[in-house]
Design a protein around this motif. Sequence first.
Motif, PDB file in Angstrom:
ATOM      1  N   ASN A 247       0.690  -1.131  -0.139  1.00 20.13           N
ATOM      2  CA  ASN A 247       0.207   0.154  -0.315  1.00 20.13           C
ATOM      3  C   ASN A 247       0.682   0.962   0.129  1.00 20.13           C
ATOM      4  N   VAL A 248       0.364   2.628  -0.398  1.00 19.80           N
ATOM      5  CA  VAL A 248       1.329   3.363  -1.057  1.00 19.80           C
ATOM      6  C   VAL A 248       0.543   4.566  -0.562  1.00 19.80           C
ATOM      7  N   ILE A 249       0.649   4.817   0.803  1.00 15.70           N
ATOM      8  CA  ILE A 249      -0.526   6.364   0.847  1.00 15.70           C
ATOM      9  C   ILE A 249       0.127   7.400   0.052  1.00 15.70           C
ATOM     10  N   THR A 250      -0.356   7.933  -1.430  1.00 18.71           N
ATOM     11  CA  THR A 250       0.481   9.100  -2.189  1.00 18.71           C
ATOM     12  C   THR A 250      -0.633  10.276  -2.918  1.00 18.71           C
ATOM     13  N   ILE A 251      -0.203  11.613  -2.971  1.00 20.80           N
ATOM     14  CA  ILE A 251      -1.355  12.352  -3.204  1.00 20.80           C
ATOM     15  C   ILE A 251      -0.886  12.527  -5.576  1.00 20.80           C
TER      16      ILE A 251
ATOM     17  N   ALA B  78       3.657  -8.701 -10.204  1.00 22.04           N
ATOM     18  CA  ALA B  78       1.593  -8.582  -9.968  1.00 22.04           C
ATOM     19  C   ALA B  78       1.373 -10.117 -10.971  1.00 22.04           C
ATOM     20  N   ARG B  79       2.042  -9.636 -11.992  1.00 21.46           N
ATOM     21  CA  ARG B  79       1.037 -11.266 -13.139  1.00 21.46           C
ATOM     22  C   ARG B  79       0.979 -12.297 -12.273  1.00 21.46           C
ATOM     23  N   ASN B  80       2.335 -12.928 -11.935  1.00 20.46           N
ATOM     24  CA  ASN B  80       2.283 -14.255 -11.606  1.00 20.46           C
ATOM     25  C   ASN B  80       1.499 -13.936 -10.159  1.00 20.46           C
ATOM     26  N   GLY B  81       0.689 -12.945  -9.574  1.00 21.66           N
ATOM     27  CA  GLY B  81       0.135 -12.847  -8.401  1.00 21.66           C
ATOM     28  C   GLY B  81       0.725 -13.247  -7.393  1.00 21.66           C
ATOM     29  N   VAL B  82       1.918 -12.657  -7.032  1.00 18.97           N
ATOM     30  CA  VAL B  82       3.470 -13.124  -6.324  1.00 18.97           C
ATOM     31  C   VAL B  82       2.549 -11.053  -4.933  1.00 18.97           C
ATOM     32  N   ALA B  83       2.489 -10.505  -5.644  1.00 17.01           N
ATOM     33  CA  ALA B  83       2.543  -9.536  -5.110  1.00 17.01           C
ATOM     34  C   ALA B  83       1.499  -8.404  -5.379  1.00 17.01           C
ATOM     35  N   SER B  84       0.947  -7.487  -4.530  1.00 22.46           N
ATOM     36  CA  SER B  84      -0.283  -6.509  -4.935  1.00 22.46           C
ATOM     37  C   SER B  84      -0.130  -5.164  -4.730  1.00 22.46           C
ATOM     38  N   TYR B  85      -0.620  -4.294  -5.490  1.00 19.97           N
ATOM     39  CA  TYR B  85      -0.254  -2.824  -5.045  1.00 19.97           C
ATOM     40  C   TYR B  85      -1.525  -1.824  -5.140  1.00 19.97           C
ATOM     41  N   ARG B  86      -1.426  -1.120  -4.329  1.00 19.51           N
ATOM     42  CA  ARG B  86      -2.100  -0.018  -3.974  1.00 19.51           C
ATOM     43  C   ARG B  86      -1.771   1.272  -3.410  1.00 19.51           C
ATOM     44  N   ALA B  87      -2.421   2.496  -4.642  1.00 17.02           N
ATOM     45  CA  ALA B  87      -2.023   3.991  -3.847  1.00 17.02           C
ATOM     46  C   ALA B  87      -3.758   4.175  -3.712  1.00 17.02           C
ATOM     47  N   LEU B  88      -3.066   4.897  -2.565  1.00 13.60           N
ATOM     48  CA  LEU B  88      -4.284   5.864  -2.034  1.00 13.60           C
ATOM     49  C   LEU B  88      -4.112   7.531  -1.827  1.00 13.60           C
ATOM     50  N   SER B  89      -5.108   8.293  -2.181  1.00 12.13           N
ATOM     51  CA  SER B  89      -4.461   9.544  -2.328  1.00 12.13           C
ATOM     52  C   SER B  89      -5.514  10.049  -1.114  1.00 12.13           C
TER      53      SER B  89
ATOM     54  N   PHE C 109       3.585   2.468   2.398  1.00 16.04           N
ATOM     55  CA  PHE C 109       4.076   3.332   2.480  1.00 16.04           C
ATOM     56  C   PHE C 109       3.934   4.407   2.649  1.00 16.04           C
ATOM     57  N   ILE C 110       4.041   5.623   3.297  1.00 16.13           N
ATOM     58  CA  ILE C 110       3.369   7.114   3.316  1.00 16.13           C
ATOM     59  C   ILE C 110       4.193   8.022   3.064  1.00 16.13           C
ATOM     60  N   CYS C 111       4.163   8.935   1.366  1.00 18.93           N
ATOM     61  CA  CYS C 111       4.735   9.840   1.014  1.00 18.93           C
ATOM     62  C   CYS C 111       4.703  11.438   1.957  1.00 18.93           C
ATOM     63  N   GLY C 112       5.808  12.159   1.806  1.00 19.49           N
ATOM     64  CA  GLY C 112       5.335  13.370   2.234  1.00 19.49           C
ATOM     65  C   GLY C 112       5.238  14.154   1.010  1.00 19.49           C
ATOM     66  N   ARG C 113       4.876  14.874   1.487  1.00 25.84           N
ATOM     67  CA  ARG C 113       5.733  16.033  -0.155  1.00 25.84           C
ATOM     68  C   ARG C 113       5.711  17.074   0.585  1.00 25.84           C
ATOM     69  N   TYR C 114       5.637  18.581   0.311  1.00 28.06           N
ATOM     70  CA  TYR C 114       6.153  19.718   0.866  1.00 28.06           C
ATOM     71  C   TYR C 114       6.626  19.850   1.239  1.00 28.06           C
ATOM     72  N   LYS C 115       7.023  20.656   3.157  1.00 32.01           N
ATOM     73  CA  LYS C 115       8.135  20.760   3.368  1.00 32.01           C
ATOM     74  C   LYS C 115       8.390  19.428   4.292  1.00 32.01           C
ATOM     75  N   GLY C 116       7.078  18.925   4.761  1.00 33.14           N
ATOM     76  CA  GLY C 116       7.258  17.517   5.413  1.00 33.14           C
ATOM     77  C   GLY C 116       5.508  17.019   5.617  1.00 33.14           C
ATOM     78  N   ILE C 117       5.222  16.324   6.985  1.00 35.51           N
ATOM     79  CA  ILE C 117       4.318  16.173   7.491  1.00 35.51           C
ATOM     80  C   ILE C 117       3.890  16.591   9.041  1.00 35.51           C
ATOM     81  N   ASP C 118       2.529  16.147   9.496  1.00 31.60           N
ATOM     82  CA  ASP C 118       2.447  16.710  10.398  1.00 31.60           C
ATOM     83  C   ASP C 118       3.514  15.726  11.664  1.00 31.60           C
ATOM     84  N   GLN C 119       4.233  15.719  12.044  1.00 37.32           N
ATOM     85  CA  GLN C 119       4.615  15.025  13.654  1.00 37.32           C
ATOM     86  C   GLN C 119       4.197  13.549  13.929  1.00 37.32           C
TER      87      GLN C 119
END
Length: 230
Positions: free
Chosen positions: A4-8, A26-37, A108-118
């Motif tokens: 899972n990836v948290i990203t804008i 992914a095609r072999n069914g070994v891994a799956s991916y999801r991006a969530l904004s 995974f959390i992906c930050g942007r800009y100056k950073g993320i709230d602590q």
Amino acid sequence: MRFNVITIFPEVLDSIWAMGMMGIAARNGVASYRALSPREFTSDVHRTVDDEPYGGGAGMVMMAQPIVDAVESLDRASESPVILLTPAGKRFDQQDAQRLSRESELTFICGRYKGIDQRVRDLVVTEELSVGDYVLSGGELAAAVCIEAIVRLLDGVLGDRESGDTDSFAVGRERLLDCEWYTRPEEYRGLKVPEVLLSGHHKEIEKWRMQSSKDRTRKYRPDLLDDGEA
């Protein structure tokens, strides 16, 4: 294994996940991916995910609530790692990839800009990782680096498992750089393939490769060698 990836900017990752080892997984069914904004977890018309920092200063800070809500919306085991990509994190290496490849799910959390709230760190992050001492505009490419390094270690991804076992930093190379490699032709612009590689003597070839690995490590990454390494 689920990623899972948290990203804008989820679209940044779509093409990366479809190619190479990640696509094969992914095609072999070994891994799956999801991006969530995090924008999906805002309530204002502008879908705002950032604001000015308390105390003043340049830049904008990503708000805690949209990110925390995005993580908590995932149907994930409570003990599965939530990783923030940040310059403050531990330097990601092959041993981290091996360790994380034994998990069933990673977020995974992906930050942007100056950073993320602590408070994102305080509430949901379990681990912080960095891919190097430099600054990117966001964590998406750093997350992709970590995910690819992990995915290629999963069973059913590499066509030849031994290939991965003797990569740079792998146990089969004593966690050093990999050796020199050659292929056809035997001579190119006056440079010849070392005779031992043409001998068919497998023990001598492996002995040469281990020495080549140590020589290359000494030349390019002496910090990886133990004191007194020959």
